[in-house]
Each structure stands twice: as structure tokens, then as C-alpha cells.
Scaffold this active site. Structure first.
Site, PDB file in Angstrom:
ATOM      1  N   GLU A 135     -36.418   0.437  21.674  1.00 50.22           N
ATOM      2  CA  GLU A 135     -35.604  -0.594  22.337  1.00 50.22           C
ATOM      3  C   GLU A 135     -36.081  -2.008  22.008  1.00 50.22           C
ATOM      4  O   GLU A 135     -36.066  -2.906  22.850  1.00 50.22           O
ATOM      5  CB  GLU A 135     -35.584  -0.385  23.859  1.00 50.22           C
ATOM      6  CG  GLU A 135     -35.080   0.956  24.300  1.00 50.22           C
ATOM      7  CD  GLU A 135     -33.715   1.313  23.751  1.00 50.22           C
ATOM      8  OE1 GLU A 135     -32.989   0.402  23.310  1.00 50.22           O
ATOM      9  OE2 GLU A 135     -33.383   2.509  23.731  1.00 50.22           O
ATOM     10  N   GLY A 136     -36.526  -2.190  20.781  1.00 49.48           N
ATOM     11  CA  GLY A 136     -37.080  -3.482  20.363  1.00 49.48           C
ATOM     12  C   GLY A 136     -38.574  -3.467  20.601  1.00 49.48           C
ATOM     13  O   GLY A 136     -39.021  -3.399  21.752  1.00 49.48           O
TER      14      GLY A 136
END
Length: 585
Positions: free
Chosen positions: A437-438
């Protein structure tokens, strides 16, 4: 040997006292029928499900893992039945709008639910973990026909969604992706390409899976500005199987009960979500929700680590030296939680876990206020500080979740390194949250480059103003005065170093990137100082109750032992390229 019980008392403290959320609910038309007692009942039921259904499957799911054969995935024993119980309990619809078949409850309660799910069984929770984000994305960017077709199925739990972003050559830089989408008949598109690291890309919990896929249209410009978002179901509305195949699953360090899949799209039929070439903007609706929930994974791991380490430390006996009045030490066998080194470790586990809970729930409550507050000004302010804190929640919480799991393993000594005590699983499971998610480095860049420098520090000033209001309230309480002064001092220093970084960016564009990681940790430390100042104020005069006495103990520990790390971060943020030649190009 692994155990989990939802920390309901502390959850209620945060929701009812620290946030005073029931007061906000009563003043908001959308939540006017919700009060503290009803919220407490919901949390109690969620805790019962997490502890009674999910936690017993945590270790067995890790040991069994997922099985792949001929394009199909079998999840660990008990996972499908647990999902059925989850759906029947109405948990999938908790924070979805009533108009879509949901219960219309706040994001705050959904955040508490997600903390429990991740703490009890991270691997299982991966399957429904992004469902709410996909629901928000489809609701914001889908056509009326797509919303009518798929929103009720997501809300009910009949369908589980996925995010299909990463490709073998395109991870954090999605601009390098090669998956393409060709216009087809009747407004459809044909999607062709390969995606990797797709959580739940194939599973046996639901018959249908709704893939949200990033791809390029034929006229797409190069880079991230040329990416579009498509909705591509496993089973098409007419009952046909779409041209999607699962080519295998990853064999991972942790969350082994979560099927991490490689998918091939071979002219698969789908529909455009949002505008052409604006796929990242549409996907960010989903990813912002996912990033908050990934931060809650770090919180869940920290809570599970704290519970199991404290239980073990209360049982494990070991000799220690005890000082006598005459000055001669005496050997005594006690539980290891009496030993100074263990007391400090356990107190750090408790303090950071409870502090992160308040900060995470505050951010979730801010999402509710950003959508439902009475005035546009209130909604704008809530949006600004929640946007600022979201990358902090994701990165700082997941970093602490892994670090605290490691500290908890140390409490177990050699037993912590073997499977029997399961704290090693918590350590393994927690590591992935710092990557997906980053990555945390991307979150740090997002915070400093976009959320602070991008708006000339206005969002940060809003956050500091909220802290100042708490400082002014706490200064009249003798036991809080030292804490209030410390927080005010660190707030001033943070504001000053932020100004320095904003100014330096014009002459040294690389400096914010070098500073971003330390800056995010500084904001995390400062924000937790705000949490513990308010907690100390709320506990003042109530120390006869052991719960509030523990809050005062944790506040003292935070300000004396943990917040001073901010000095180190400030020193690093003040360093320049000339003093760090090994960081120069």
C-alpha cells in the site's frame, strides 16, 4: 499458546472520553441514533467474533497456508466458514451507506473492528480488508449501472474485491505498467496483462471476485498520467467465466493464510471506472482507506504482541537481585515482569500501543467529520488534518508494529524464537505492512513533499493549533504542566524546522527527500505527545481507578523516555548535504 482478547476498556476510553465521539454523533444527522452504549455493544460483539472465531485460526492458518492447484486456491481450514460467519454477522456492511444496504455506522467503529480483525488473524483479515475502500471507489467513480450491479454485492459480502496494481517490472513506480485495455462493444473494454502480489486474487471464500485493475488505453500518454482504472469481475453478469487466470501464489515470510496471487488477464472483459487516464485519482479513493487500515494492522500487531508478552512475563520465573535496607542485595525468584529491563519493555509496548490507538481512531473519526460535519469549514479542516496524518498512520504504525513485535519476542527469550509460542508469527506477519500500500518511504515523501511543502505547511499548522488548544487546557492541571510545556517546545521546534525545509527545497530539491523519513517519525512522536497529554488530563484526579492510574504512568513514561527521540530527529533534519557527503550524488 497465542491469545487475543479485544481491549474493549481502552477502546471505550478513546471513543467516549478521548474523542467524545458520541457528542459528535448526536450533533450529526447521519449518526444521531448512535450513542456510546450502542457503540460499546457493537465493539463487544466484534471482540467476541475476533477472539472466538478468528484468533483460533491464526496459528493453524499460518502452518497450513494456502494451497494452489490448476488455477484454484484453497484457503486454510476454517477460513471459508469464518468468512461466512463474518458476513452473517453483518460486519461487511458496517460503515456502508444504508441506501446501499449497509448499516450507515461511522468509520470510527469500522476502524475499531479492523484493529480487532488484524490483531486476531492478519492473514484472514486480508480478504475483506480492502472491501470498504473498493466500495468507496466504486461509489465515487462507477456508472449508475455498475453501482446498481455491484455495490449491494460488496456491501453484503457476496463479492470480495482486489486491487491489481503491481506488475513484475512496475512496483512503486506504477507509471511503468504495461497492462493494456482495448475498447470493445457496448462500452466495455478488453484488458490484457499480468499482475503480481494480488491479495485474494483467487480464493474460495466467495464465488465471484471483483478486480480493480490499472491499465493503459491505446491513446494513453507515457508515465503515471496515462493510467486508467477498470472493473474486471471474475464472473461476468451473464454467468460466464471471464478470461482471468491465476498462475500461482507466493510462498511468503508471513501472512501465509492470505493468498498472494499472480493473475493473467487475457482480453478480460471490464468497464472503465472514472475518467480515461485518471485511474490513479480514482484508485486513491481506495488506497487512502487501505492506508489507514494498513496502519491499523501495525496497531493490531502491537496489541497482540503486548498482550502475549505481558502474559508470559507474569508467569515466567527468574532470579533477580533485590536491594535490602542495609544495602546488601538479596537474590529472589520472581516473575520476570518485576525485572527492570522487562518493566521498561512492557511499559513501552503498552504506552505506544494505547497511544497509537487514540491517534488512529482520531484519524478515523476525522474521516467521519470530513464527510458529515455541520459546516463546510469544519469538513475542510477535518479533511486537511486527516490527509496529513494518513501517511503517518500508515508508516509510523507499521514500523512500530514490527519493532514492538520484536521487543515482545525478546521478552520470551529463546521460547520466542520457536513456533510453540507464536510471537515469531506476529513478527513475521507484521513485516509486510511496511511495504505494501505504498512503502513507508513513499509515505514519508507524501507527507513532507505533498502534504506539508505542497500547501506551505498549512495542514501542519492546523494540527499544531489543535495541539495548542490541548496545551492551554492542560496547563491549569499541575500534573500536566511539565508535559504541556514539553509538547509546546517540540511543536515550536517542529514548526521552525518545517520552515527551514520549505525554504531549503528551492535551492536543494533533494533535501526534502533525504529528510522525509526523519520528518515523518518526528510528526509521529509529536502526535503521540498530543495523545498522551490529553490522556493525562482526562485521567487527572481519577488515579484511584487502576485504569486511570495506568494512563498517568504511561503518560509519564512517554514524556520522559519516548518523546525525547524527537531531539534526535530534529538534529538529523537540521543536517545538510555538506555534512553528509555519502548522501550526495
Amino acid at each position: 499458546m497465542w491469545q487475543y482478547q479485544a481491549p474493549l476498556r481502552d477502546m471505550r476510553f478513546v471513543i467516549e472520553e478521548w474523542l467524545a465521539a458520541p457528542n459528535d454523533w448526536q450533533n450529526t444527522a447521519s449518526f444521531a441514533g448512535l450513542d456510546g452504549e450502542l457503540a460499546a455493544q457493537i465493539l463487544e460483539e466484534a471482540g467476541r467474533f475476533s477472539a472466538g472465531v478468528l484468533a483460533p485460526l491464526n496459528a493453524s492458518g499460518d502452518q497450513e497456508g494456502c494451497q494452489y492447484a490448476q488455477g484454484k486456491v484453497k484457503t486454510p481450514t476454517g477460513f471459508p466458514e469464518a468468512y461466512k460467519a463474518f458476513v452473517e454477522g453483518g460486519w461487511a456492511s458496517l460503515a456502508c451507506a444504508e441506501a446501499d444496504g449497509g448499516q450507515g455506522l461511522p468509520q470510527l467503529l469500522n476502524a475499531a473492528l479492523m484493529e480487532m480483525l488484524f490483531a486476531a488473524n492478519h492473514a484472514w483479515a486480508m480478504y475483506p480488508g480492502i472491501a470498504h475502500g473498493a466500495y468507496e471507489c466504486l461509489k465515487a467513480h462507477g456508472s449508475d449501472a455498475l453501482k446498481a450491479l455491484y455495490l449491494p454485492a460488496i456491501v453484503s459480502g457476496e463479492i470480495l474485491p482486489t486491487m491489481c496494481l503491481t506488475e513484475p517490472q512496475a512496483g512503486s513506480d506504477v507509471g511503468l505498467l504495461r497492462t493494456r485495455a482495448e475498447p470493445s462493444a457496448a462500452g466495455q473494454y478488453r484488458v490484457t496483462g499480468n499482475k503480481v502480489f494480488v491479495s485474494g486474487g483467487e480464493q474460495d471464500l466467495t464465488d465471484n471476485i471483483l478486480h480493480l485493475v490499472l491499465a493503459r488505453l491505446p491513446d494513453a500518454p507515457a508515465g503515471s498520467r496515462g493510467i486508467s482504472l477498470f472493473l474486471v469481475p471474475k464472473i461476468l453478469p451473464d454467468g460466464r467465466r471471464n478470461s482471468i487466470s491465476c498462475d500461482g501464489i507466493e510462498h511468503k515470510m508471513g501472512i501465509r493464510g492470505s493468498a498472494t496471487c499472480t493473475l493473467s488477464f487475457e482480453g478480460a472483459e471490464g468497464w472503465l471506472l472514472g475518467e480515461p487516464h485518471r485511474g490513479l485519482a480514482a484508485m486513491f479513493v481506495m488506497m487512502n482507506s487501505a492506508r489507514l487500515h494498513v496502519g491499523l494492522q501495525g496497531l493490531g500487531h502491537a496489541e497482540a504482541a503486548w498482550q502475549n508478552a505481558s502474559a508470559y512475563a507474569a508467569e515466567r520465573q527468574q532470579m533477580r537481585a533485590v536491594s535490602r535496607p542495609e544495602g546488601k542485595p538479596e537474590a529472589k525468584v520472581d516473575p520476570i515482569h518485576y525485572h527492570p529491563a522487562m518493566r521498561r519493555t512492557l511499559l513501552e509496548l503498552r504506552t505506544l500501543t494505547e497511544g497509537m490507538r487514540a491517534l488512529g481512531y482520531w484519524t478515523a473519526h476525522g474521516l467521519d467529520l470530513a464527510e458529515y460535519a455541520d459546516t463546510p469549514e469544519q469538513r475542510q479542516q477535518a479533511h486537511r488534518w486527516t490527509a496529513l496524518l494518513t501517511p503517518v498512520i500508515k508508516a509510523y504504525f507499521t514500523e512500530q508494529g514490527f519493532r514492538l513485535a520484536s521487543s515482545a519476542l525478546q521478552v520470551f527469550g529463546g521460547y520466542g524464537y520457536v513456533r510453540e509460542y507464536a510471537i515469531e508469527q506476529t513478527l513475521r506477519d507484521s513485516r509486510i505492512a511496511m511495504i505494501y500500500e505504498g512503502t513507508n518511504e513513499i509515505q514519508a515523501n507524501d507527507l513532507l513533499l505533498r502534504k506539508v511543502i505542497g500547501d506551505a505547511g498549512q495542514g501542519l499548522q492546523d494540527l499544531l493549533q489543535r495541539m495548542q488548544q490541548e496545551i492551554e487546557q492542560s496547563e491549569s492541571i499541575p500534573s500536566c504542566q511539565t508535559y504541556a510545556r514539553a509538547l509546546a517546545d517540540y511543536g515550536d521546534k517542529t514548526s521552525a524546522i518545517t520552515t527551514t525545509l520549505i525554504q531549503a527545497a528551492s535551492t536543494d530539491p533533494e533535501r526534502p527527500y533525504r529528510a522525509a523519513g526523519d520528518y515523518l517519525r518526528l510528526i509521529g512522536l509529536l502526535s503521540l505527545g498530543f495523545v498522551w497529554l490529553r490522556s493525562a488530563r482526562l485521567a487527572a484526579g481519577r488515579e484511584a481507578d487502576p485504569f486511570y492510574a495506568a494512563k498517568q504512568e504511561s503518560a509519564a513514561f512517554y514524556f520522559n523516555y519516548l518523546l525525547p527521540e524527537a531531539n534526535h530527529r530534529l538534529a538529523l533534519l537540521g543536517a545538510t548535504r555538506h555534512g553528509l557527503p555519502f548522501l550526495a550524488e
